[in-house]
Design an enzyme around this catalytic site. Structure first.
Site, PDB file in Angstrom:
ATOM      1  N   ASP A 205       0.806  -1.224   0.000  1.00 54.68           N
ATOM      2  CA  ASP A 205       0.000   0.000   0.000  1.00 54.68           C
ATOM      3  C   ASP A 205       0.840   1.275   0.000  1.00 54.68           C
ATOM      4  OD1 ASP A 205      -2.592  -0.907  -0.211  1.00 54.68           O
ATOM      5  OD2 ASP A 205      -2.892  -1.117   1.947  1.00 54.68           O
ATOM      6  N   LYS A 208      -0.296   4.619  -1.490  1.00 52.95           N
ATOM      7  CA  LYS A 208      -1.307   5.469  -0.849  1.00 52.95           C
ATOM      8  C   LYS A 208      -0.744   6.802  -0.354  1.00 52.95           C
ATOM      9  CE  LYS A 208      -4.689   1.984   0.578  1.00 52.95           C
ATOM     10  NZ  LYS A 208      -5.377   1.335   1.716  1.00 52.95           N
ATOM     11  N   ASP A 288      -4.552  -9.392   2.178  1.00 55.57           N
ATOM     12  CA  ASP A 288      -4.944  -7.990   2.339  1.00 55.57           C
ATOM     13  C   ASP A 288      -6.435  -7.866   2.605  1.00 55.57           C
ATOM     14  OD1 ASP A 288      -4.795  -5.177   2.272  1.00 55.57           O
ATOM     15  OD2 ASP A 288      -5.266  -5.160   0.134  1.00 55.57           O
TER      16      ASP A 288
END
Length: 345
Positions: A205, A208, A288
């Site tokens: 991630d 992000k 996830d």
């Protein structure tokens, strides 16, 4: 330097005793063998510093012994003891097999000592070189391990960058890493692949960092346009990590790009199907999503463990790889332990 280890092979006990008598003036400990097959086994298991071997023996002659021994050891000096009547072809065959030197029967004690001493001197330098090589390799291994430890530490720090925008992400990242490791192990990946995935998964991630907080922390459902912006984190993570030489970061770029792909082709950003999706991505998709279901987010409450497991099963062959789902469900007790042990870090 300690005494050298030698083995002497001859089916005649008198020859063995004679050679051992001549060797008393040399720094060698000789083990005698009348059975060449047993001698070969012991020589391969416990590398001697020098070998004396007769040519004519039952079961295995001297040349056959040398050929077999040289398959595992190319360094140890070998002296073949031959008779004056032995033809030239035997000596040529012995040289081709890997013999180092010859002694002619009847053995002259002065010649024996001179030839053996020369070969032991050569062996001494071989051992010095080997010791230095081992020492150098040990230092290289230590340096390499330190580099790997620093790289792994750096990756863990990079993975925590997501925490700057989402306070729930840090624990999520670590749990996902352990779920991924569990799946990779059950899938039969190598230790190196498992280790790479464990650290690379923590970067899934990282893209992000380019996603606005208003979208990341929005308490309600995202609009179409907002979701399109959210989806860019997969591509952004790939762009951040792709042009690197680190095997961890390269794997991280693959994980970042592919962990939102669905096996039925409806995922993003590429819409890949089934095995088109890299195995790292297929593993991360389960790890996830499962942990996200168990986590409280601005737009949802936590699901129970059983509810999350039921969802994974429901999405088998749709969102998730069927084989991986089966492996994940089969290890649900270990999955639960991972979640419980890391939930309150």
């Amino acid at each position: 330097m300690d005494n050298f280890k030698a083995i002497s092979i001859d089916d005649n006990h008198i020859n063995l005793m004679l050679l051992q008598k001549y060797a008393r003036k040399l720094p060698i400990d000789i083990a005698n063998y009348t059975d060449p097959v047993k001698a070969l086994s012991d020589a391969c298991a416990n590398e001697p510093d020098i070998i004396f071997i007769d040519y004519m023996m039952p079961e295995m002659n001297g040349i056959e012994f040398i050929r077999e021994f040289r398959k595992q050891n190319s360094n140890t000096p070998i002296i073949m003891v031959t008779a004056v009547s032995d033809d030239q072809k035997i000596k040529i065959d012995a040289l081709e097999a890997g013999v180092t030197d010859f002694l002619i029967k009847p053995i002259n004690s002065i010649e024996f000592i001179a030839r053996t001493r020369n070969l032991l001197e050569m062996r001494k330098f071989q051992r010095i070189v080997q010791d230095k090589a081992l020492l150098l390799q040990e230092e290289v291994n230590k340096a390499t391990q330190k580099i790997l430890e620093r790289e792994e530490e750096t990756i863990m720090v990079l993975g925590k960058i997501s925490e700057l925008k989402d306070i729930e992400t840090g624990h999520h990242i670590l749990r996902v890493a352990y779920y991924s490791k569990l799946l990779a192990t059950e899938l039969g990946m190598s230790e190196e692949e498992i280790q790479v995935l464990f650290y690379a998964s923590q970067l899934h991630d990282i893209g992000k960092v380019g996603t606005p907080e208003t979208i990341l922390l929005k308490p309600g459902k995202l609009t179409f346009d907002e979701f399109e912006i959210m989806k860019q984190h997969a591509v952004n993570g790939y762009k951040i990590l792709k042009n690197t030489s680190s095997k961890y970061l390269k794997a991280g770029s693959i994980v970042a790009l592919s962990h939102h792909e669905w096996v039925n082709g409806t995922g993003y950003p590429k819409g890949q199907k089934n095995k088109e999706i890299p195995v790292y991505g297929r593993i991360l998709a389960i790890a996830d999503c499962f942990d996200a279901l168990l986590s409280k987010r601005p737009y949802k409450e936590r699901w129970s463990f059983d509810e999350a497991m039921a969802y994974i099963v429901h999405e088998k062959g749709i969102h998730f790889d069927s084989e991986l789902v089966d492996l994940f469900i089969a290890k649900k007790d270990e999955v639960k332990k991972i979640g419980e042990s890391l939930m309150d870090l």
